[in-house]
Design an enzyme around this catalytic site. Structure first.
Site, PDB file in Angstrom:
ATOM      1  N   ASP A  96       0.843  -1.201   0.000  1.00 18.39           N
ATOM      2  CA  ASP A  96       0.000   0.000   0.000  1.00 18.39           C
ATOM      3  C   ASP A  96       0.880   1.253   0.000  1.00 18.39           C
ATOM      4  O   ASP A  96       2.062   1.219  -0.368  1.00 18.39           O
ATOM      5  CB  ASP A  96      -0.971  -0.071   1.200  1.00 18.39           C
ATOM      6  CG  ASP A  96      -2.271   0.653   0.957  1.00 18.39           C
ATOM      7  OD1 ASP A  96      -2.290   1.899   1.093  1.00 18.39           O
ATOM      8  OD2 ASP A  96      -3.283   0.000   0.617  1.00 18.39           O
ATOM      9  N   ASP A 136      -6.180   4.676  -5.537  1.00 19.92           N
ATOM     10  CA  ASP A 136      -6.776   5.425  -4.434  1.00 19.92           C
ATOM     11  C   ASP A 136      -7.032   6.876  -4.835  1.00 19.92           C
ATOM     12  O   ASP A 136      -6.488   7.385  -5.838  1.00 19.92           O
ATOM     13  CB  ASP A 136      -5.812   5.351  -3.239  1.00 19.92           C
ATOM     14  CG  ASP A 136      -6.506   5.500  -1.899  1.00 19.92           C
ATOM     15  OD1 ASP A 136      -7.689   5.866  -1.877  1.00 19.92           O
ATOM     16  OD2 ASP A 136      -5.839   5.263  -0.875  1.00 19.92           O
ATOM     17  N   MET A 137      -7.820   7.588  -4.048  1.00 17.52           N
ATOM     18  CA  MET A 137      -8.145   9.008  -4.312  1.00 17.52           C
ATOM     19  C   MET A 137      -8.664   9.572  -2.996  1.00 17.52           C
ATOM     20  O   MET A 137      -9.762   9.257  -2.581  1.00 17.52           O
ATOM     21  CB  MET A 137      -9.222   9.032  -5.402  1.00 17.52           C
ATOM     22  CG  MET A 137      -9.461  10.340  -6.058  1.00 17.52           C
ATOM     23  SD  MET A 137     -10.741  11.282  -5.222  1.00 17.52           S
ATOM     24  CE  MET A 137     -11.055  12.534  -6.422  1.00 17.52           C
ATOM     25  N   CYS A 187     -10.624   2.789  -5.255  1.00 14.51           N
ATOM     26  CA  CYS A 187     -10.645   3.141  -3.834  1.00 14.51           C
ATOM     27  C   CYS A 187     -10.689   4.653  -3.757  1.00 14.51           C
ATOM     28  O   CYS A 187     -10.092   5.338  -4.586  1.00 14.51           O
ATOM     29  CB  CYS A 187      -9.367   2.606  -3.174  1.00 14.51           C
ATOM     30  SG  CYS A 187      -9.175   3.091  -1.447  1.00 14.51           S
ATOM     31  N   ASP A 195     -12.930   2.253   4.410  1.00 12.00           N
ATOM     32  CA  ASP A 195     -11.758   2.166   5.283  1.00 12.00           C
ATOM     33  C   ASP A 195     -12.134   1.591   6.635  1.00 12.00           C
ATOM     34  O   ASP A 195     -11.264   1.282   7.447  1.00 12.00           O
ATOM     35  CB  ASP A 195     -11.153   3.558   5.492  1.00 12.00           C
ATOM     36  CG  ASP A 195     -10.165   3.893   4.392  1.00 12.00           C
ATOM     37  OD1 ASP A 195      -9.771   2.988   3.647  1.00 12.00           O
ATOM     38  OD2 ASP A 195      -9.790   5.076   4.274  1.00 12.00           O
TER      39      ASP A 195
HETATM   40  C1  DGJ Z   1      -7.013   5.348   1.900  1.00 14.09           C
HETATM   41  C2  DGJ Z   1      -7.345   3.921   1.598  1.00 14.09           C
HETATM   42  O1  DGJ Z   1      -8.717   3.702   1.674  1.00 14.09           O
HETATM   43  C3  DGJ Z   1      -6.584   3.027   2.539  1.00 14.09           C
HETATM   44  O2  DGJ Z   1      -6.941   1.689   2.344  1.00 14.09           O
HETATM   45  C4  DGJ Z   1      -5.109   3.225   2.309  1.00 14.09           C
HETATM   46  O3  DGJ Z   1      -4.777   2.801   1.025  1.00 14.09           O
HETATM   47  C5  DGJ Z   1      -4.759   4.691   2.503  1.00 14.09           C
HETATM   48  N1  DGJ Z   1      -5.599   5.550   1.732  1.00 14.09           N
HETATM   49  C6  DGJ Z   1      -3.315   4.936   2.145  1.00 14.09           C
HETATM   50  O4  DGJ Z   1      -2.992   6.258   2.176  1.00 14.09           O
END
Ligand code: DGJ
Length: 729
Positions: free
Chosen positions: A367, A479-480, A527, A549
């Site tokens: 990650d 991710d965002m 995500c 999350d």
């Molecule tokens: C937000 C994501 O939802 C998490 O799972 C993780 O990847 C963090 N960002 C990392 O910054």
């Protein structure tokens, strides 16, 4: 034939599997909505549309016809200003500053199959025999505006999808101020309004309230579909539940700002509208330019909410999601985020990988924190170069070490963002969304890249492609982590500034298209701080999304149950995490965490090396049983049994299409003293088949399990769960 045009009545009858949708061209050229609901064999248009003389406050565009007011007609794509005072579907400003337009029927065609949408995600067919599409051209001859209303009726799904295309075939500039994807008028308001709402870490909770006179709406102004509201609404007959009653679902296939609303007017008719949020939106259409709206998928169910969900699930699994992974079972993964956060090195990662292999996990996901100087969330986004301090031998070396353990290797990116403390920002400070002279509001210490600019999109595609083509990567988590502020682009002229948010989405979709087609074997997972962009637009490119999350097993019951109202189980990432849970600090049993996470794309999000031997044995069993069940879980039909929003219990069952196998779950959050004996009534089974059930002796008739129920065993303490696997004999 799923679409029939009757020239005598000038009406269109669209039929999906068990659904009819009927439109009529009025003699003055207006397009009227007559019916949406249970399939009809025939229809008599005269009886379906009853005109009634109203009063002078519903004016008459035809002075000779006092019965006719657009204010009282059920319309299909209404405008404002020519006698309809309800919410318009579109609005256009002309060069003279006025906003009056007048669309009338011009022509139509019915075609087999479904044309692709330009640069936008949408449901699709693989064979033209699967659907028919009706394209109705409406025009305003004074200004040369053409509006194409497209409808696709699916043969095998109770779904009708819609979209709209605006074409400026005149000589003057037209400015779209509002361009919704759909509008539909129901002739009464005896419905409940259901939508999905929430916040970060508690996404897609269900809200259901009776319609009231006036407007009820949900929307996003955040630049993404958001944690807070989802681009989905449904109308339900008041008596509708999971199994009974009329339900109409409306879902926008779009990941940006949206508006979804139901307006109940003075005569208690209900207008449902859905599309790009007109708030802070406009689009300049120069002569010969066109504008394509996103698609809306409308699903009707005469058998309650459960059937509506199953229709969305099947359609989205089979004809929205695409690519190599669409029909494949998804790997069990371990993600290091909650195990290490930013604090790791290759040895730590490899040690988690070793334990993962021992337990039966198939994919390791690295990650956030592997690039630039990223020891916290305050720098380096945009600098997609490995952090040589943490991973001195590079990404390739780490991927090889993981692959040598016989695990696939996955990697996290947050490509849409830039940290002010990054080489990218120092070289291109103008590449983020901003308004000259204004401060740049940060969220999680980061700014949003301006994806309305081609060079920015190219940068993202090139920098990611360089890594994806040089490292053996099987999975990408995209991710965002913030919403948009100061939405503006220095590259756009003043009259196009309000196009920025939608241009961003077009840029994003274009990047997705390029990367997912260039790297077809990579499994992409969407995500956005968990489920901040859990929508049908993303699913067209990425067949799964990190649901939230929040991995607390109790909160996840609500999140996953709410998400399942529209989105299939195969799209939901769900992991077992450590206790106390990092979001809510609750301690739940490993069993319950596993049982909740199993109803999704299963994985672990904790430091596996910290498991005791006993926990390792339990986890091995969880993984083994998920492997045996995952095809059923990911691709079966889901029936919701007990609603976690109603009390301290939740339950659902997933049944294979052939009804030979099923997986049922029961969760009890809090124990109550001296509980009565309780039964759980299963659904979706074949009443004529006999099933054996793990842990129970003998065979049970499908009829018995559904109508007499299965006894819920005594459970001790809070946070309890039971699962049953059923097999037809
Ligand atoms: C937000 C994501 O939802 C998490 O799972 C993780 O990847 C963090 N960002 C990392 O910054």
């Amino acid at each position: 034939m799923s679409i029939i045009y009757d020239n005598n009545t000038k009406s269109f009858h669209l039929t999906a599997k068990n659904t009819s949708y009927i439109l009529q061209i009025h003699e003055d050229g207006y397009l009227l909505h007559l019916y949406f609901g249970r399939k009809l064999r025939n229809f008599n248009c005269n009886s379906l549309l009853s005109l009634k003389e109203r009063c002078s406050f519903s004016p008459n565009p035809d002075p000779c016809n006092y019965m006719l007011s657009l204010d009282t007609l059920p319309q299909e794509y209404p405008s404002y200003g020519t006698s309809d005072f309800r919410t318009p579907a579109y609005s256009i400003q002309l060069e003279n500053g006025t906003t009056i337009t007048d669309l009338r029927y011009e022509s139509h065609k019915i075609i087999d199959g479904k044309p692709k949408l330009e640069n936008l995600p949408a449901t699709y067919v693989e064979d033209d025999a699967e659907a028919q599409t009706l394209e109705i051209v409406m025009s305003d001859s004074l200004i040369g505006l053409k509006v194409i209303l497209s409808y696709t009726a699916y043969e095998n799904y109770d779904a009708i999808s819609r979209n709209v295309k605006f074409i400026n075939s005149g000589n003057e500039d037209l400015k779209l101020l509002r361009a919704l994807s759909m509008s539909i008028d129901f002739n009464n308001s005896d419905y409940d309004f259901l939508h999905l709402h929430g916040a970060w870490a508690r996404e897609r909770h269900i809200e259901r309230t009776p319609l009231i006179i006036g407007t009820q709406s949900v929307e996003s102004r955040r630049g993404s579909s958001s944690h807070n509201q989802n681009p989905f609404i449904a109308l339900l007959s008041h008596d509708a539940n999971e199994e009974y009653g009329d339900v109409y679902g409306f879902n926008l296939v779009y990941s940006g700002n949206f508006l979804a609303q139901a307006e109940v007017d003075q005569y208690k008719t209900t207008r449902v509208s859905l599309g790009i949020n007109p708030f802070d939106f406009s689009w300049l259409l120069k002569p010969n330019e066109n504008f394509q709206t996103p698609e809306v998928v409308m699903v009707y169910s005469s058998n309650g909410l459960g059937e509506m969900s199953r229709t969305y699930h099947k359609l989205y699994r089979n004809r929205l999601c695409r690519g190599t992974h669409r029909d494949k079972t998804r790997p069990i993964l371990v993600n290091n985020w909650e195990a290490t956060y930013f604090d790791f090195n290759a040895e730590k990662i490899e040690s988690i990988g070793k334990t993962a292999k021992e337990l039966g996990i198939e994919l390791f996901v690295l990650d956030d924190g592997w690039f630039g100087k990223r020891d916290s969330d305050n720098c380096s986004l945009g600098d997609w170069v490995v952090d040589a301090k943490k991973l001195p031998n590079g990404l390739n070396d780490l991927a090889e070490r993981i692959n040598n353990l016989d695990l696939q290797f996955g990697l996290w990116f947050e490509p849409e963002m830039v940290s002010p403390d990054s080489d990218l920002y120092r070289s291109h400070p103008d590449w983020c969304l901003h308004v000259p002279g204004r401060s740049r509001t940060q969220g999680r210490n980061q700014l949003v890249l301006d994806l309305s600019r081609k060079e920015v999109c190219d940068y993202i595609v090139n920098s990611l492609s360089a890594i994806l083509s040089s490292v053996n990567i099987s999975y990408v988590k995209w991710d965002m982590n913030r919403n948009m502020t100061e939405i503006g682009s220095p590259c756009l002229p003043p009259e196009r500034q309000r196009e920025t948010a939608h241009r961003y989405m077009l840029g994003l979709y274009n990047i997705y298209e390029k990367l997912t087609t260039t790297f077809p074997n990579i499994l992409f997972e969407g995500c956005s701080g968990g489920g901040g962009r859990f929508d049908a637009g993303i699913l067209y490119y990425m067949p799964q999304i990190w649901t939230s999350d929040d991995t607390d097993a109790v909160e996840r019951l609500k999140i996953q149950y709410g998400t399942s109202i529209v989105y299939p189980i195969s799209t939901m990432g769900s992991h077992v995490s450590a206790i106390p849970n990092h979001q809510v600090h609750r301690k739940t049993s490993l069993k319950m965490r596993g049982d909740v996470a199993m109803s999704g794309n299963f994985g672990y999000e904790l430091d596996l090396t910290k498991f005791t031997d006993e926990e390792k044995e339990a986890v091995k069993k969880q993984i083994k049983s998920y492997k045996a069940l995952r095809e059923l879980i990911q691709f079966g039909d889901m029936y919701r049994l007990l609603n976690p929003f109603d009390g301290h219990e939740a339950s659902w069952i997933i049944v294979s299409e052939d009804k030979l196998e099923a997986f049922a779950t029961y969760f009890r959050v809090l124990s109550t003293p001296n509980e009565p004996i309780r039964k759980l009534y299963l659904r979706g089974l074949d009443p004529d088949k006999n099933y054996s059930i793990t842990g129970l002796d003998g065979a049970f008739g499908g009829d018995e399990l559904m109508y007499s129920g299965i006894t819920i065993p005594d459970l001790e303490g809070d946070y309890q769960s039971i699962t049953w696997t059923l097999k037809a004999n």
